[in-house]
Design an enzyme around this catalytic site. Structure first.
Site, PDB file in Angstrom:
ATOM      1  CB  CYS A   1      -0.945  -0.019   1.195  1.00 26.18           C
ATOM      2  SG  CYS A   1      -2.264  -1.228   1.001  1.00 26.18           S
TER       3      CYS A   1
ATOM      4  CD  GLU B   1      -3.754  -5.419  -1.689  1.00 18.36           C
ATOM      5  OE1 GLU B   1      -3.277  -6.559  -1.630  1.00 18.36           O
ATOM      6  OE2 GLU B   1      -4.349  -4.873  -0.736  1.00 18.36           O
TER       7      GLU B   1
HETATM    8  O1  AHR Z   1       1.482  -6.769   3.101  1.00 14.31           O
HETATM    9  C1  AHR Z   1       0.749  -5.840   3.824  1.00 14.31           C
HETATM   10  C2  AHR Z   1      -0.305  -5.163   2.977  1.00 14.31           C
HETATM   11  O2  AHR Z   1      -1.221  -6.106   2.514  1.00 14.31           O
HETATM   12  C3  AHR Z   1       0.171  -4.507   1.722  1.00 14.31           C
HETATM   13  O3  AHR Z   1       0.628  -3.223   1.944  1.00 14.31           O
HETATM   14  C4  AHR Z   1      -1.036  -4.471   0.868  1.00 14.31           C
HETATM   15  O4  AHR Z   1      -0.710  -4.511  -0.501  1.00 14.31           O
HETATM   16  C5  AHR Z   1      -1.829  -5.662   1.323  1.00 14.31           C
HETATM   17  O5  AHR Z   1      -3.119  -5.345   1.583  1.00 14.31           O
END
Ligand code: AHR
Length: 682
Positions: free
Chosen positions: A279, A407
């Site tokens: 994220c 994602e």
């Molecule tokens: O891996 C932790 C979080 O999980 C990442 O930042 C995100 O891409 C997913 O939701």
């Protein structure tokens, strides 16, 4: 969207091997029991052509979550070195957080934050120290990240930016005279009770911002020291980017990485490193997207920003350092850039939900992505290649993979921007594998919509993510067997088996191991895979489970780490059919056999997630010559709920042994175990 259409595919099974396996099954009994428990027969015919699988399959996912970068892998020892902490990161934070005023003897003074005329416009805040009475020194103290760990005899580099504001009384002050310059500032490491652990003198700065440096040799080991900068001059001083680095960073790099943590990652032999997230890559609101150009160049010119995991990004560990680390450990870089949209979970303060860059900004943004490729791969004479060269790396970094999006919620806003970036990169850089995104789950609307885009736009590879229970992994050991090979390749960019209480149990690690045998089997399609997240600082963890936990002085690799490491160290590039006689094809037993063309070794991985030891009879046909012995590495424990925690960090560790092997040999896979058998075969 792909659907799972067929069970474990067996296209390389040879009838001869099949017959031999069945015959062996009839003859084999559980070793040492004499009882009629039949051994499971595993038959491998080395004459089979095998299936080429990705040589890059197992890598690592690095995101600055859980203080993985600042306070983690990045070796900087000062916290909030640039006075850029903000209340939007943590409600109690401000520019001066982590700093304290210190007065020695009858010294008197104060310090405040200022923003006028900073070191660099992208680094706006700094501290101003007013010394009204020097006494034995007045200054600032920083305790780093839960203290500063130093070792006796080791050297620590101090650098700071300073500017003389006035000398003498605050009002009606006069400029400094040359004779008060030398040694007017003292930098020092101290124990919590104020003992001197090593110090150095720094010159008094000019009236413009001046970079001052010194080296301190620690006279004692201390796990929680503090850093102090003291002025002995009556007057005002601006201070910024106060930095303290051990000279012993990973590979001795300047602005480098913490050697022990970096080594733990290097030990996994990852074939690639994904960065900077997660994220963090697409950020909390459009203004918080990770923009690579903000993270290169001199550290005082980098644009620090809030981290959506509620900490701070100095971006001292920025794109150059990521590329360099990849090169240092022989891993391919896999940067992920935002797809022109921010995270769909962006908070109210930044405008709720996913938003896209205004379309009129997209050409510039697309150019920014293209510039990244030039920064990594362009000649030193190109605009961005020259910046790489200026940082000390004339040669390219050999970028092959580029993730676009993380994602993301698959909306028309996303789709439009993704397509623009994807098409531009493909047109200008057909040599780059663009990796699209299919949402945060192994199925569902984003997954389907993401796959639809991938199908329509012929995206080279897509990034699947899933965090599921251990049972899910064991029940999905055939997920990729039925995927259509003509479609996009797979990067399993984030996955982890989340056990009850989100604990890093042996059970979860074995579920991942079993799943990884299935990734190897499908390594023609699944080109890349990385567990997530990677690092977590104890006491500052926003997400569990993680692969490796750490403090300033200790590192706690989980059992799951051991699984990842064993697969990384024992990866291959040709998958060989191993016929397994067990007609039940138990979900708690998984096998993979691969050949590593660099060594010629045959590598067998056996996962027994069941509660009983599993007698095996192994048949290897077609070998030119087999050694009498092979090395086994076994990760096993009696209790599937065992964890390598901080109290007992070594509950389950890999054990190596030598076993007798040959064209036909027995092996008993312990209950709750992963076994790797590496047989030399040149
Ligand atoms: O891996 C932790 C979080 O999980 C990442 O930042 C995100 O891409 C997913 O939701």
């Amino acid at each position: 969207m792909n659907t799972v259409r067929s069970p474990h595919h067996r296209s390389f099974f040879s009838p001869g091997a099949c017959r031999r396996a069945v015959a062996a099954l009839a003859l084999s009994l559980a070793p040492g029991t004499g009882a009629a428990t039949p051994a499971t027969v595993i038959a491998i015919d080395l004459n089979q052509p095998g299936k080429a699988i990705s040589a890059d399959l197992f890598g690592i996912f690095f995101e600055d979550i859980n203080y993985a970068a600042d306070g983690g892998l990045y070796a900087e020892l000062i916290q909030n070195r640039s006075f850029e902490y903000q209340a939007t990161e943590q409600s109690t934070w401000n520019s001066l957080t982590m700093w304290e005023l210190v007065t020695r003897g009858d010294g008197k003074g104060a310090f405040i934050a200022e923003a006028a005329d900073p070191v660099h416009p992208d680094n706006p805040h700094y501290a101003v120290l007013h010394v009204s009475q020097p006494g034995a020194g007045v200054g600032l103290m920083n305790a780093g990240f839960d203290g500063i760990a130093i070792k006796a005899g080791e050297r620590y580099d101090v650098s700071l930016f300073a500017k003389q504001l006035y000398v003498g009384a605050r009002w009606g002050a006069v400029p400094a005279t040359p004779e008060i310059k030398p040694g007017a500032l003292l930098v020092r490491l101290e124990s919590q009770t104020g003992e001197n652990l090593g110090e150095a003198l720094v010159n008094w700065p000019a009236t413009d911002w001046t970079r001052l440096t010194a080296t301190i040799t620690a006279n004692r080991t201390d796990e929680a020291a503090r850093f102090v900068v003291l002025s002995t001059i009556k007057g005002g001083l601006a201070l910024d980017v106060i930095s303290l680095f051990p000279q012993k960073t990973f590979r001795g790099r300047g602005n480098g990485l913490r050697a022990d943590l970096a080594q733990v990652l290097a030990d996994m032999k990852p074939r690639f490193i994904r960065f900077p997230g997660g994220c963090v890559a697409h950020g909390n609101g459009l203004g918080n997207m990770y923009r690579w150009k903000d993270t290169i160049g001199p550290i005082e010119q980098r644009k620090e920003q809030a981290n959506l995991w509620h900490h701070h990004q100095t971006v001292g560990l920025g794109y150059f350092e990521y590329f360099q680390f990849c090169e240092d450990i022989g891993a391919k870089p896999l940067p992920v850039v935002p797809a022109g949209v921010c995270c769909q979970n962006s908070g109210q303060t930044n405008g709720a939900g996913q938003r896209g860059l205004p379309l009129e900004q997209m050409p510039d943004y697309i150019q920014e992505v293209l510039d990244l490729i030039e920064y990594a791969n362009g000649p030193a004479t190109s605009t961005w290649g020259a910046k790489r060269a200026a940082a000390g790396h004339t040669e390219p970094f050999h970028l092959e993979y580029l993730g676009v999006g993380n994602e993301d919620h698959i909306t028309p806003v996303f789709q439009k921007r993704f397509q623009m970036i994807h098409d531009a990169v493909k047109a200008k850089h057909p040599e780059i594998t663009v990796i699209g995104t299919v949402g945060p789950s192994p199925a569902g609307p984003d997954f389907e919509a993401g796959w639809k885009i991938a199908d329509e736009q012929n995206v080279a590879m897509v990034d699947e993510h899933y965090y599921e229970k251990p049972e899910w992994f064991l029940n999905n050991l055939h997920r990729y067997d039925g995927y259509d090979r003509a479609k996009s390749k797979i990067y399993l960019g984030e996955y982890a088996a989340h056990d009850d209480g989100r604990k890093m149990t042996l059970r979860s690690a074995l579920a991942e191991a079993a799943y990884m045998t299935h990734l190897e089997r499908n390594g023609d399609l699944v080109r890349l895979a990385s567990y997530a997240p990677l690092l977590a600082r104890i006491g500052h963890t926003q997400w569990n489970p993680d692969l490796v936990y750490f403090t300033n002085t200790e590192i706690f690799p989980t059992i799951n780490y051991q699984v990842q490491r064993l697969f990384g160290v024992n990866s291959g590039d040709t998958w060989l059919t191993a016929m397994v006689s067990d007609p039940a094809q138990a979900a708690d037993f998984a096998v993979s056999s691969v050949r590593d063309s660099r060594t010629g070794d045959l590598i067998l991985k056996l996962v027994n997630a069941g509660a009983a030891a599993k007698p095996l009879h192994i048949e290897i046909d077609g070998a030119r010559e087999l050694p009498a012995h092979a090395v086994t590495t076994v990760l096993a424990g009696d209790d599937p709920m065992a964890v390598n925690d901080f109290a007992n960090p070594q509950t389950v560790l890999p054990q190596t042994a030598s076993i007798a092997v040959g064209p036909s040999f027995d092996y008993e896979a312990p209950a709750h175990s992963l076994t790797v058998i590496r047989i030399q075969h040149r």
